[in-house]
Design a protein around this motif. Structure first.
Motif, PDB file in Angstrom:
ATOM      1  N   UNK A  91      23.959 125.741 -30.466  1.00  0.00           N
ATOM      2  CA  UNK A  91      22.898 125.514 -29.477  1.00  0.00           C
ATOM      3  C   UNK A  91      22.531 126.829 -28.784  1.00  0.00           C
ATOM      4  N   UNK A  92      23.528 127.561 -28.305  1.00  0.00           N
ATOM      5  CA  UNK A  92      23.224 128.783 -27.551  1.00  0.00           C
ATOM      6  C   UNK A  92      22.596 129.866 -28.433  1.00  0.00           C
ATOM      7  N   UNK A  93      22.786 129.759 -29.754  1.00  0.00           N
ATOM      8  CA  UNK A  93      22.178 130.774 -30.630  1.00  0.00           C
ATOM      9  C   UNK A  93      20.703 130.479 -30.925  1.00  0.00           C
ATOM     10  N   UNK A  94      20.178 129.373 -30.423  1.00  0.00           N
ATOM     11  CA  UNK A  94      18.746 129.090 -30.592  1.00  0.00           C
ATOM     12  C   UNK A  94      17.917 130.083 -29.768  1.00  0.00           C
ATOM     13  N   UNK A  95      16.618 130.127 -30.046  1.00  0.00           N
ATOM     14  CA  UNK A  95      15.757 131.026 -29.262  1.00  0.00           C
ATOM     15  C   UNK A  95      15.670 130.516 -27.823  1.00  0.00           C
ATOM     16  N   UNK A  96      15.388 131.445 -26.913  1.00  0.00           N
ATOM     17  CA  UNK A  96      15.242 131.092 -25.505  1.00  0.00           C
ATOM     18  C   UNK A  96      14.146 130.037 -25.333  1.00  0.00           C
ATOM     19  N   UNK A  97      13.092 130.195 -26.106  1.00  0.00           N
ATOM     20  CA  UNK A  97      11.983 129.246 -26.023  1.00  0.00           C
ATOM     21  C   UNK A  97      12.468 127.825 -26.342  1.00  0.00           C
TER      22      UNK A  97
END
Ligand code: OGA
Ligand code: NI
Length: 353
Positions: free
Chosen positions: A86-92
């Protein structure tokens, strides 16, 4: 999170010393007690010996580690994996489940502890997917609000794994609550009535590598507000605890198979300062990201927190005035959300004169 903005910089007296020595050893580590819960596997076990160990730890430190706690290590690794994904997803993408002024659950990368920004990003969710809280912080306003969790679409197993994990950590938290009650000379179920509409939540913390770890903190010094916290962490390390006797900071040597248990403000008030809600903080480093997962056991919004009648006497008069948990929770959420002119609210304000 890139460069260190001014908002992250701690005042000189709060700046951390690194938690590792030059040879890679933990500074002053391994001090908090480790308690082996394997005897709880036997439903008829005598809980008094465990309760005595817990009493000692809660008085001296307000912190201990538990091993052989009954949670599946496979489940712990699965939740760690989906959280890292989850945390490796884009900030957007993460911001699609961002918390806002109404709902404090979801993704957030701007938390402040005592008005300095923390070097971390988080995802929070309530244990109960509909959790009742006061609509405002106004003491006279009795309006309530039901909040539901924002769940991300990705990773696809995120919600399911997180909820499975939450149910298991909750079981452990209630076993510990029972042991704590026994350790106070109370019936094992003395405190369970305060959790009918619990406001407990799980938090995932991600601390990215920090370019200036000597100036910032992952979480600034604070004590947890609730009853107890049940925290899992990876093998990187960074959690430090302030010792009750002299305030000295100690690093906790990480064990990804153990849980760290700490006493929150509510328990300190219930026990009239017998048990200690220790200040703790998180030191970051310049090379490794770190993950941790605290479960905050919080009472129902309508619980009034005050020293337990059974634990006070003429010789031990109440050290705190009564306060309402829901209103405290609402005020805390507001103060964590934005940088305020004043320090966030603390239990000290309820100290009896
Ligand atoms: C917290 C906290 C410690 C850690 O989130 O309240 O104290 O090790 N976290 O991440
Ligand atoms: Ni904490």
């Amino acid at each position: 999170m890139g460069v260190l903005d001014e908002a992250f910089i701690q005042a000189p007296e709060h700046r951390p010393k690194t938690h590792l020595t030059n040879s890679g050893d933990y500074i002053l580590s391994n001090e908090i007690p480790t308690i082996d819960l394997s005897s709880l596997q036997d439903p008829h076990c005598d809980k008094t010996a465990l309760a005595a160990e817990i009493a000692e730890a809660c008085m001296r430190w307000g912190f201990f580690q538990v091993i052989n706690h009954g949670l599946s290590l496979d489940l712990m690794r699965r939740v760690e994996k989906t959280v890292a994904d989850f945390f490796s997803l884009t900030l957007e993408e993460k911001r699609r489940v961002k918390r806002d002024e109404v709902n404090p659950m979801g993704y957030h990368d701007g938390e402040h502890t005592k008005n300095v920004r923390d070097w971390k990003e988080i995802f929070d969710f309530f244990l109960q997917d509909s959790t009742t809280v006061p609509a405002t912080t106004e003491p006279e306003d009795t309006e309530l609000r039901k909040l539901t969790n924002p769940w991300p679409q990705n990773p696809s197993d995120f919600r399911e794994v997180c909820q499975e994990y939450a149910r298991e950590v909750e079981k452990l938290a209630f076993k510990l609550l029972e042991l704590i009650s026994i350790s106070l000379g109370l019936p094992g179920d003395r405190l369970t009535g305060y959790f009918k509409d619990q406001t407990s939540f799980l938090r995932f913390n991600h601390y990215p590598p920090c370019p200036n770890p000597e100036l910032a903190l992952g979480v600034g010094r604070h004590a947890d507000a609730g009853v107890i916290t049940v925290l899992a962490q990876d093998s990187v390390g960074g959690l430090q605890v302030s010792r009750r006797s002299d305030g000295q900071w100690f690093s906790v040597k990480p064990n990804p198979d153990a849980f760290i248990i700490n006493i929150g403000n509510c328990m300190q008030v219930w026990t009239n300062d017998k048990y200690w809600s220790a200040e703790h903080r998180v030191v970051v480093n310049s090379s490794k990201e770190r993950f941790s997962m605290p479960f905050f056991l919080f009472p129902s919004h309508d619980t009034n927190i005050e020293p337990l009648k059974e634990l006070i006497s003429e010789d031990n008069p109440p050290c705190y005035k009564k306060y309402n948990w829901g209103k405290f929770f609402a005020a805390r959420n507001r103060s964590d959300y934005k940088k305020l002119q004043t320090e966030s609210i603390q239990i000290d304000r309820f100290k009896a004169a």
